[in-house]
Write a protein that holds these residues in place. Sequence first.
Motif, PDB file in Angstrom:
ATOM      1  N   ILE A   1       1.105   6.795  -6.799  1.00 26.47           N
ATOM      2  CA  ILE A   1      -0.002   7.691  -7.129  1.00 26.47           C
ATOM      3  C   ILE A   1       0.391   9.144  -6.867  1.00 26.47           C
ATOM      4  O   ILE A   1       0.115  10.029  -7.676  1.00 26.47           O
ATOM      5  CB  ILE A   1      -1.279   7.305  -6.344  1.00 26.47           C
ATOM      6  CG1 ILE A   1      -1.810   5.969  -6.884  1.00 26.47           C
ATOM      7  CG2 ILE A   1      -2.344   8.389  -6.444  1.00 26.47           C
ATOM      8  CD1 ILE A   1      -2.919   5.358  -6.055  1.00 26.47           C
ATOM      9  N   GLU A   2       1.068   9.384  -5.752  1.00 21.82           N
ATOM     10  CA  GLU A   2       1.462  10.742  -5.397  1.00 21.82           C
ATOM     11  C   GLU A   2       2.496  11.311  -6.372  1.00 21.82           C
ATOM     12  O   GLU A   2       2.467  12.488  -6.703  1.00 21.82           O
ATOM     13  CB  GLU A   2       2.040  10.754  -3.982  1.00 21.82           C
ATOM     14  CG  GLU A   2       2.286  12.139  -3.457  1.00 21.82           C
ATOM     15  CD  GLU A   2       2.732  12.120  -2.001  1.00 21.82           C
ATOM     16  OE1 GLU A   2       3.428  13.063  -1.602  1.00 21.82           O
ATOM     17  OE2 GLU A   2       2.387  11.169  -1.280  1.00 21.82           O
ATOM     18  N   TYR A   3       3.384  10.472  -6.820  1.00 22.16           N
ATOM     19  CA  TYR A   3       4.466  10.924  -7.694  1.00 22.16           C
ATOM     20  C   TYR A   3       4.334  10.402  -9.123  1.00 22.16           C
ATOM     21  O   TYR A   3       5.312  10.341  -9.856  1.00 22.16           O
ATOM     22  CB  TYR A   3       5.824  10.505  -7.112  1.00 22.16           C
ATOM     23  CG  TYR A   3       6.113  11.162  -5.791  1.00 22.16           C
ATOM     24  CD1 TYR A   3       6.492  12.499  -5.735  1.00 22.16           C
ATOM     25  CD2 TYR A   3       5.987  10.450  -4.597  1.00 22.16           C
ATOM     26  CE1 TYR A   3       6.745  13.113  -4.528  1.00 22.16           C
ATOM     27  CE2 TYR A   3       6.242  11.065  -3.389  1.00 22.16           C
ATOM     28  CZ  TYR A   3       6.622  12.387  -3.349  1.00 22.16           C
ATOM     29  OH  TYR A   3       6.875  13.002  -2.160  1.00 22.16           O
ATOM     30  N   GLU A   4       3.130  10.047  -9.530  1.00 23.42           N
ATOM     31  CA  GLU A   4       2.922   9.457 -10.844  1.00 23.42           C
ATOM     32  C   GLU A   4       3.426  10.352 -11.976  1.00 23.42           C
ATOM     33  O   GLU A   4       4.030   9.864 -12.930  1.00 23.42           O
ATOM     34  CB  GLU A   4       1.445   9.132 -11.071  1.00 23.42           C
ATOM     35  CG  GLU A   4       1.189   8.467 -12.405  1.00 23.42           C
ATOM     36  CD  GLU A   4      -0.264   8.111 -12.632  1.00 23.42           C
ATOM     37  OE1 GLU A   4      -0.504   7.330 -13.558  1.00 23.42           O
ATOM     38  OE2 GLU A   4      -1.136   8.614 -11.912  1.00 23.42           O
TER      39      GLU A   4
ATOM     40  N   LYS B   1       2.099   1.784  -3.468  1.00 26.85           N
ATOM     41  CA  LYS B   1       1.008   2.261  -4.322  1.00 26.85           C
ATOM     42  C   LYS B   1       0.734   3.743  -4.073  1.00 26.85           C
ATOM     43  O   LYS B   1       0.562   4.517  -5.013  1.00 26.85           O
ATOM     44  CB  LYS B   1      -0.247   1.432  -4.071  1.00 26.85           C
ATOM     45  CG  LYS B   1      -1.376   1.724  -5.017  1.00 26.85           C
ATOM     46  CD  LYS B   1      -2.550   0.802  -4.764  1.00 26.85           C
ATOM     47  CE  LYS B   1      -3.683   1.111  -5.716  1.00 26.85           C
ATOM     48  NZ  LYS B   1      -4.841   0.251  -5.471  1.00 26.85           N
ATOM     49  N   SER B   2       0.732   4.163  -2.813  1.00 26.82           N
ATOM     50  CA  SER B   2       0.465   5.568  -2.507  1.00 26.82           C
ATOM     51  C   SER B   2       1.602   6.470  -2.993  1.00 26.82           C
ATOM     52  O   SER B   2       1.362   7.589  -3.446  1.00 26.82           O
ATOM     53  CB  SER B   2       0.225   5.767  -1.011  1.00 26.82           C
ATOM     54  OG  SER B   2       1.411   5.528  -0.284  1.00 26.82           O
ATOM     55  N   ILE B   3       2.835   5.985  -2.919  1.00 19.26           N
ATOM     56  CA  ILE B   3       3.972   6.755  -3.431  1.00 19.26           C
ATOM     57  C   ILE B   3       3.846   6.917  -4.942  1.00 19.26           C
ATOM     58  O   ILE B   3       4.051   7.998  -5.482  1.00 19.26           O
ATOM     59  CB  ILE B   3       5.315   6.084  -3.058  1.00 19.26           C
ATOM     60  CG1 ILE B   3       5.579   6.227  -1.565  1.00 19.26           C
ATOM     61  CG2 ILE B   3       6.470   6.680  -3.864  1.00 19.26           C
ATOM     62  CD1 ILE B   3       6.774   5.441  -1.065  1.00 19.26           C
TER      63      ILE B   3
ATOM     64  N   GLU C   1       0.824  -1.210   0.000  1.00 18.35           N
ATOM     65  CA  GLU C   1       0.000   0.000   0.000  1.00 18.35           C
ATOM     66  C   GLU C   1       0.857   1.259   0.000  1.00 18.35           C
ATOM     67  O   GLU C   1       0.515   2.244  -0.636  1.00 18.35           O
ATOM     68  CB  GLU C   1      -0.949   0.005   1.221  1.00 18.35           C
ATOM     69  CG  GLU C   1      -2.147  -0.893   1.072  1.00 18.35           C
ATOM     70  CD  GLU C   1      -3.037  -0.464  -0.080  1.00 18.35           C
ATOM     71  OE1 GLU C   1      -3.317   0.742  -0.241  1.00 18.35           O
ATOM     72  OE2 GLU C   1      -3.439  -1.351  -0.853  1.00 18.35           O
TER      73      GLU C   1
ATOM     74  N   HIS D   1      -4.179  17.690 -16.190  1.00 16.38           N
ATOM     75  CA  HIS D   1      -4.307  18.148 -14.811  1.00 16.38           C
ATOM     76  C   HIS D   1      -4.865  19.569 -14.706  1.00 16.38           C
ATOM     77  O   HIS D   1      -5.435  19.929 -13.674  1.00 16.38           O
ATOM     78  CB  HIS D   1      -2.972  18.023 -14.071  1.00 16.38           C
ATOM     79  CG  HIS D   1      -2.612  16.601 -13.801  1.00 16.38           C
ATOM     80  ND1 HIS D   1      -3.121  15.891 -12.738  1.00 16.38           N
ATOM     81  CD2 HIS D   1      -1.827  15.736 -14.488  1.00 16.38           C
ATOM     82  CE1 HIS D   1      -2.648  14.656 -12.770  1.00 16.38           C
ATOM     83  NE2 HIS D   1      -1.863  14.541 -13.825  1.00 16.38           N
TER      84      HIS D   1
ATOM     85  N   TYR E   1       5.911  12.267 -12.066  1.00 14.03           N
ATOM     86  CA  TYR E   1       7.363  12.165 -12.169  1.00 14.03           C
ATOM     87  C   TYR E   1       7.766  10.851 -12.846  1.00 14.03           C
ATOM     88  O   TYR E   1       8.704  10.815 -13.636  1.00 14.03           O
ATOM     89  CB  TYR E   1       8.017  12.292 -10.790  1.00 14.03           C
ATOM     90  CG  TYR E   1       7.707  13.615 -10.143  1.00 14.03           C
ATOM     91  CD1 TYR E   1       8.364  14.772 -10.554  1.00 14.03           C
ATOM     92  CD2 TYR E   1       6.741  13.715  -9.148  1.00 14.03           C
ATOM     93  CE1 TYR E   1       8.063  16.000  -9.976  1.00 14.03           C
ATOM     94  CE2 TYR E   1       6.441  14.935  -8.566  1.00 14.03           C
ATOM     95  CZ  TYR E   1       7.107  16.070  -8.988  1.00 14.03           C
ATOM     96  OH  TYR E   1       6.817  17.282  -8.435  1.00 14.03           O
TER      97      TYR E   1
END
Length: 164
Positions: free
Chosen positions: A9-12, A5-7, A2, A59, A14
């Motif tokens: 999504i947060e840095y997608e 996955k969160s990393i 998890e 975005h 990049y």
Amino acid sequence: MEVLKSIFIEYEVYFQVLISAILGFLIGMDRSSKHKPAGLKTYTYVAVACTLITIISIHSVTSFSNPIMGTRMDPMRLAAQIVSGLGFLGAGVILKDGLQVKGLTSAAMIFYVGGVGIGIGAGFYGLVIFSTIITFVLTKIGLIFEKQNVIKIDEFSKNQHKVK
């Protein structure tokens, strides 16, 4: 898992730029190794620029549109303008020397790498990576056929000279 996955999504965004740069770099490396006019840097810049424009376009819809006030935005409108710019850039590498035209493959690859950038920017990783792999495989096979055809043409030319 998890956390990973969160990393992602947060840095997608990049990761999108990184993947685009790597694919553009690899495509450019292929062209540079053949001493073509558009090479490593050109393809890397085009891929990353297209990715950035696509990411910004997508975005900006969530950042600047306001459905309550009636402001709606098309997320791919800006990305669609890339095609015009790529046509202009591609036209710059096409050269005509008498009856011979050079640079068509470089122009096509600039257009292609723009598609790579747009695809990565829009988040279609698998499709873009698959397209890049299949394109490389098929162009390598095509190169083999071209070389065999050149040999046959050269032999035909030599035979024509002997007949005279």
